[in-house]
Design a protein around this motif. Structure first.
Motif, PDB file in Angstrom:
ATOM      1  N   SER A   4      -0.939  -7.888   4.915  1.00  0.00           N
ATOM      2  CA  SER A   4      -0.100  -8.601   5.886  1.00  0.00           C
ATOM      3  C   SER A   4       1.351  -8.141   5.860  1.00  0.00           C
ATOM      4  CB  SER A   4      -0.163 -10.111   5.622  1.00  0.00           C
ATOM      5  OG  SER A   4       0.318 -10.420   4.328  1.00  0.00           O
ATOM      6  N   ASP A   5       1.811  -7.601   4.722  1.00  0.00           N
ATOM      7  CA  ASP A   5       3.218  -7.209   4.612  1.00  0.00           C
ATOM      8  C   ASP A   5       3.458  -5.740   4.961  1.00  0.00           C
ATOM      9  OD1 ASP A   5       4.053  -9.755   3.816  1.00  0.00           O
ATOM     10  OD2 ASP A   5       3.581  -9.355   1.710  1.00  0.00           O
ATOM     11  N   GLY A   6       2.396  -4.981   5.138  1.00  0.00           N
ATOM     12  CA  GLY A   6       2.556  -3.590   5.537  1.00  0.00           C
ATOM     13  C   GLY A   6       3.072  -2.680   4.446  1.00  0.00           C
ATOM     14  N   VAL A   7       2.763  -3.002   3.184  1.00  0.00           N
ATOM     15  CA  VAL A   7       3.207  -2.179   2.065  1.00  0.00           C
ATOM     16  C   VAL A   7       1.986  -1.688   1.285  1.00  0.00           C
ATOM     17  CG1 VAL A   7       5.485  -3.244   1.896  1.00  0.00           C
ATOM     18  CG2 VAL A   7       3.561  -4.268   0.657  1.00  0.00           C
ATOM     19  N   HIS A   8       2.234  -1.049   0.154  1.00  0.00           N
ATOM     20  CA  HIS A   8       1.159  -0.365  -0.569  1.00  0.00           C
ATOM     21  C   HIS A   8       0.473  -1.233  -1.606  1.00  0.00           C
ATOM     22  CE1 HIS A   8      -0.312   2.411  -3.808  1.00  0.00           C
ATOM     23  NE2 HIS A   8      -0.824   3.028  -2.767  1.00  0.00           N
ATOM     24  N   SER A   9       1.231  -2.148  -2.246  1.00  0.00           N
ATOM     25  CA  SER A   9       0.663  -2.960  -3.324  1.00  0.00           C
ATOM     26  C   SER A   9       1.417  -4.282  -3.403  1.00  0.00           C
ATOM     27  CB  SER A   9       0.740  -2.206  -4.655  1.00  0.00           C
ATOM     28  OG  SER A   9       2.061  -2.221  -5.174  1.00  0.00           O
ATOM     29  N   GLU A  10       1.275  -4.976  -4.533  1.00  0.00           N
ATOM     30  CA  GLU A  10       2.003  -6.230  -4.728  1.00  0.00           C
ATOM     31  C   GLU A  10       3.491  -6.007  -4.913  1.00  0.00           C
ATOM     32  OE1 GLU A  10       1.641  -7.075  -9.474  1.00  0.00           O
ATOM     33  OE2 GLU A  10      -0.202  -7.219  -8.296  1.00  0.00           O
ATOM     34  N   ALA A  11       3.884  -4.768  -5.221  1.00  0.00           N
ATOM     35  CA  ALA A  11       5.296  -4.438  -5.419  1.00  0.00           C
ATOM     36  C   ALA A  11       5.827  -3.682  -4.208  1.00  0.00           C
ATOM     37  CB  ALA A  11       5.479  -3.607  -6.677  1.00  0.00           C
ATOM     38  N   ALA A  12       7.134  -3.794  -3.989  1.00  0.00           N
ATOM     39  CA  ALA A  12       7.768  -3.036  -2.912  1.00  0.00           C
ATOM     40  C   ALA A  12       9.238  -2.829  -3.230  1.00  0.00           C
ATOM     41  CB  ALA A  12       7.609  -3.751  -1.568  1.00  0.00           C
ATOM     42  N   ILE A  13       9.716  -1.624  -2.929  1.00  0.00           N
ATOM     43  CA  ILE A  13      11.131  -1.288  -3.037  1.00  0.00           C
ATOM     44  C   ILE A  13      11.545  -0.800  -1.658  1.00  0.00           C
ATOM     45  CG2 ILE A  13      12.851   0.130  -4.193  1.00  0.00           C
ATOM     46  CD1 ILE A  13       9.428  -0.190  -5.770  1.00  0.00           C
ATOM     47  N   LEU A  14      12.333  -1.597  -0.966  1.00  0.00           N
ATOM     48  CA  LEU A  14      12.681  -1.326   0.430  1.00  0.00           C
ATOM     49  C   LEU A  14      14.190  -1.137   0.556  1.00  0.00           C
ATOM     50  CD1 LEU A  14      10.549  -4.181   2.043  1.00  0.00           C
ATOM     51  CD2 LEU A  14       9.796  -1.871   1.472  1.00  0.00           C
ATOM     52  N   ILE A  15      14.604  -0.001   1.133  1.00  0.00           N
ATOM     53  CA  ILE A  15      16.029   0.292   1.315  1.00  0.00           C
ATOM     54  C   ILE A  15      16.342   0.317   2.801  1.00  0.00           C
ATOM     55  CG2 ILE A  15      17.896   1.929   0.893  1.00  0.00           C
ATOM     56  CD1 ILE A  15      16.409   2.953  -1.512  1.00  0.00           C
ATOM     57  N   ASP A  16      17.305  -0.509   3.189  1.00  0.00           N
ATOM     58  CA  ASP A  16      17.785  -0.528   4.575  1.00  0.00           C
ATOM     59  C   ASP A  16      19.212   0.009   4.564  1.00  0.00           C
ATOM     60  OD1 ASP A  16      18.721  -1.083   7.136  1.00  0.00           O
ATOM     61  OD2 ASP A  16      17.541  -2.917   7.315  1.00  0.00           O
ATOM     62  N   TYR A  17      19.356   1.320   4.827  1.00  0.00           N
ATOM     63  CA  TYR A  17      20.683   1.941   4.760  1.00  0.00           C
ATOM     64  C   TYR A  17      21.621   1.401   5.836  1.00  0.00           C
ATOM     65  CZ  TYR A  17      18.912   5.387   1.427  1.00  0.00           C
ATOM     66  OH  TYR A  17      18.384   5.999   0.313  1.00  0.00           O
ATOM     67  N   GLU A  18      21.067   1.041   6.983  1.00  0.00           N
ATOM     68  CA  GLU A  18      21.918   0.575   8.077  1.00  0.00           C
ATOM     69  C   GLU A  18      22.417  -0.846   7.836  1.00  0.00           C
ATOM     70  OE1 GLU A  18      21.617   0.446  12.943  1.00  0.00           O
ATOM     71  OE2 GLU A  18      20.451   1.927  11.837  1.00  0.00           O
ATOM     72  N   ALA A  19      21.555  -1.703   7.272  1.00  0.00           N
ATOM     73  CA  ALA A  19      21.957  -3.085   6.982  1.00  0.00           C
ATOM     74  C   ALA A  19      22.610  -3.224   5.611  1.00  0.00           C
ATOM     75  CB  ALA A  19      20.740  -3.999   7.059  1.00  0.00           C
ATOM     76  N   HIS A  20      22.632  -2.154   4.837  1.00  0.00           N
ATOM     77  CA  HIS A  20      23.249  -2.150   3.500  1.00  0.00           C
ATOM     78  C   HIS A  20      22.567  -3.147   2.564  1.00  0.00           C
ATOM     79  CE1 HIS A  20      27.270  -0.059   4.739  1.00  0.00           C
ATOM     80  NE2 HIS A  20      26.244   0.385   5.447  1.00  0.00           N
TER      81      HIS A  20
END
Length: 527
Positions: free
Chosen positions: A165-181
């Motif tokens: 449902s979250d569109g990621v690979h596993s239970e963990a996620a590291i997401l970087i939004d360079y535009e929103a800082h």
């Protein structure tokens, strides 16, 4: 309750917010919350659970119009939509409501001209202690005038993703939004993800300011201020070899090369602990004390004495401590313009020379190629050396196209007449399983000779296969060791393996960098 403007991050109902607590207070909080225990030296020891290393497949960059054309998209820099990021961020922020939160407002970049402000919001006191140690800690006056951060990191390891449902690979996620800082780290207690997220941001921002960001350690002569930098992935000896008691340590992992010289991005060190020995690595050994965060090291149940040989949980046992714990550290975090650059690689095939000199074009080639062997524990599911090519000796953290960084390095080598060496800290006498790891004392002797200039006096022989110049003598190093073919029992077997490795270089470069200049391609190994 003072909220320190966390409302801007969507946190409006925290149970308590603690900002920039001391290491002693953070250690007490972590103990009270059951996050870890103390070792016999007073260090806080924690277990990170499922994730004992970085999880590259769980890292994503938010794909927005403002950054789309800048990012080197591919298997490392994976895109995620802004909508998916916002949805996951909303869930994580909701999870953090009514919880105690620990905030660290600090800096990345010892050079005030290029310094960036980072706010880290932690669910765990122990992770806040880690980043308190690893980033540059503001003075009381700087904290009073801190203002708004340039980037905010939210770390909620207790929140677990639903991949479907979250569109990621596993239970963990590291997401970087360079535009929103903004950066979101969830589902993993491995603190290194926070550190490397800061590094990824600096690697995106610094080239825009004319600074070459580097995954390297740096040290300098205490008298002449002659500066050297050491590139290399985890496990190649970057931290160990830069911690030279005869030189000042500028930093052990992340730096920028500006027109004014080298500067540390960080204010601490993150050292591997597996097989840590007080005689071989006294600086690291002595730094594991009160205020240090230690990950996944096994303690004796009664004495609380660490067993650094125990890899029950992982080989990637780690200690994070402030650089002030290193007696010979350069506390300013500033160095001069590098006179020597060293590329460290751990060649598990046993065919690269233990040290060789590179031309400018060859330096750019090896910088882009980043050949090494991933060693056990640095990533999930790595249990023995795996040959790999990691662009710029730090591909997972370099969001821009590699030629941007490579050209910046080449310009600096020419402008400052910098000498570049490729140093193999891997195997000799045969590949992994047959040969042996090159002795640390010999690697240290070769690097000492490179730094003090005595290696320049050696006679060099060009190796046509690998396109490098090999010194035939080096103080305190057996001559036979300098020429890898001579260390193999069967020279024909060496030749066959060398041809195989050269072909790997050639095919990797042609596949990954088809548009890079021909003179750089021609400076690499020849199949």
């Amino acid at each position: 309750m003072e909220t320190f403007s966390l409302e801007q991050s969507g946190i409006i109902n925290a149970k308590a917010i603690y900002r920039n607590l001391s290491s002693a207070c953070l250690t007490e909080a972590a103990l009270a919350r059951g996050e870890g225990i103390l070792s016999d030296t007073g260090a806080l020891v924690v277990r990170t659970g499922t994730f004992t290393g970085r999880s590259p497949k769980d890292k994503f960059i938010v794909d927005t119009p403002g950054v789309h054309d800048e990012i080197a998209w591919g298997s490392v820099n994976r895109p995620i939509t802004r909508a998916a990021f916002k949805a996951l961020r909303s869930k994580a922020v909701s999870y953090l409501q009514n919880r105690e939160l620990f905030v660290f407002d600090g800096f990345a970049g010892a050079d005030p001209v290029h310094r960036k402000k980072f706010r880290i919001i932690n669910e765990l006191a122990s992770e806040n202690l880690f980043i308190h140690n690893l980033l540059i800690r503001p003075t009381a006056a700087e904290l009073d005038q801190y203002g708004e951060p340039d980037f905010t990191i939210i770390a909620a390891p207790g929140f677990h993703c639903n991949p479907e449902s979250d569109g990621v690979h596993s239970e963990a996620a590291i997401l970087i939004d360079y535009e929103a800082h903004e950066i979101l780290i969830v589902g993993t207690r491995y603190a290194g993800e926070i550190k490397k997220s800061v590094f990824s941001v600096m690697n995106y921002l610094m080239p825009k300011e004319g600074v070459l960001p580097m995954h390297c350690s740096a040290n300098m002569d205490p008298v002449t201020k002659e500066t050297a930098i050491f590139f290399g992935l985890s496990g190649t000896g970057k931290t160990t070899l830069s911690a030279d008691p005869e030189r000042l340590l500028i930093g052990d992992d992340e730096h920028g090369w500006s027109p004014d010289g080298v500067f540390n991005f960080e204010g601490g060190c993150y050292a591997k602990c597996i097989n840590l020995d007080p005689e071989r690595e006294p600086e690291v050994y002595d730094a594991i004390k009160a205020g240090t965060l230690v990950e996944n090291v096994i303690l004796d149940a009664q004495t609380r004495k660490p067993d650094y040989t125990d890899k029950t949980l992982t080989e990637n046992t780690r200690a994070g401590y402030p650089i002030t714990y290193i007696a010979n550290a350069e506390m300013s975090g500033l160095g001069g313009t590098p006179s020597v650059v060293i590329f460290l690689t751990a060649d598990s095939f046993g065919v690269l020379p233990p040290i060789s000199r590179l031309s400018k074009e060859a330096a750019m080639y090896h910088f882009v190629t980043g050949f090494t062997s991933k060693v056990a524990g640095t990533e999930q599911n790595i249990t023995e050396p795996v040959p790999t090519f990691s662009t710029l000796f730090g591909e997972p953290f370099m969001p821009l196209h590699p030629q941007i960084y490579a050209h910046m390095l080449g310009e600096r080598i020419v402008a400052h007449n910098t000498t570049v060496y490729l140093v193999n800290t891997g195997w000799t006498g045969g590949p992994y399983g047959t040969g042996s790891r090159i002795a640390l004392k010999y690697t240290r002797a070769m690097i000492t000779a490179a730094l003090n200039g005595s290696l320049k006096e050696s006679v060099y022989v060009h190796n046509d296969r690998f396109n490098v110049d090999i010194p035939q003598t080096c103080p305190n190093v057996p001559e036979k060791l300098l020429n890898p073919r001579a260390t193999w029992a069967d020279p024909a077997a060496y030749d066959a393996m060398a041809a195989k490795v050269a072909k790997l270089f050639y095919e990797n470069f042609h596949t990954k960098y088809p548009r890079i200049r021909e003179d750089i391609l021609n400076a690499g190994p020849r199949p």
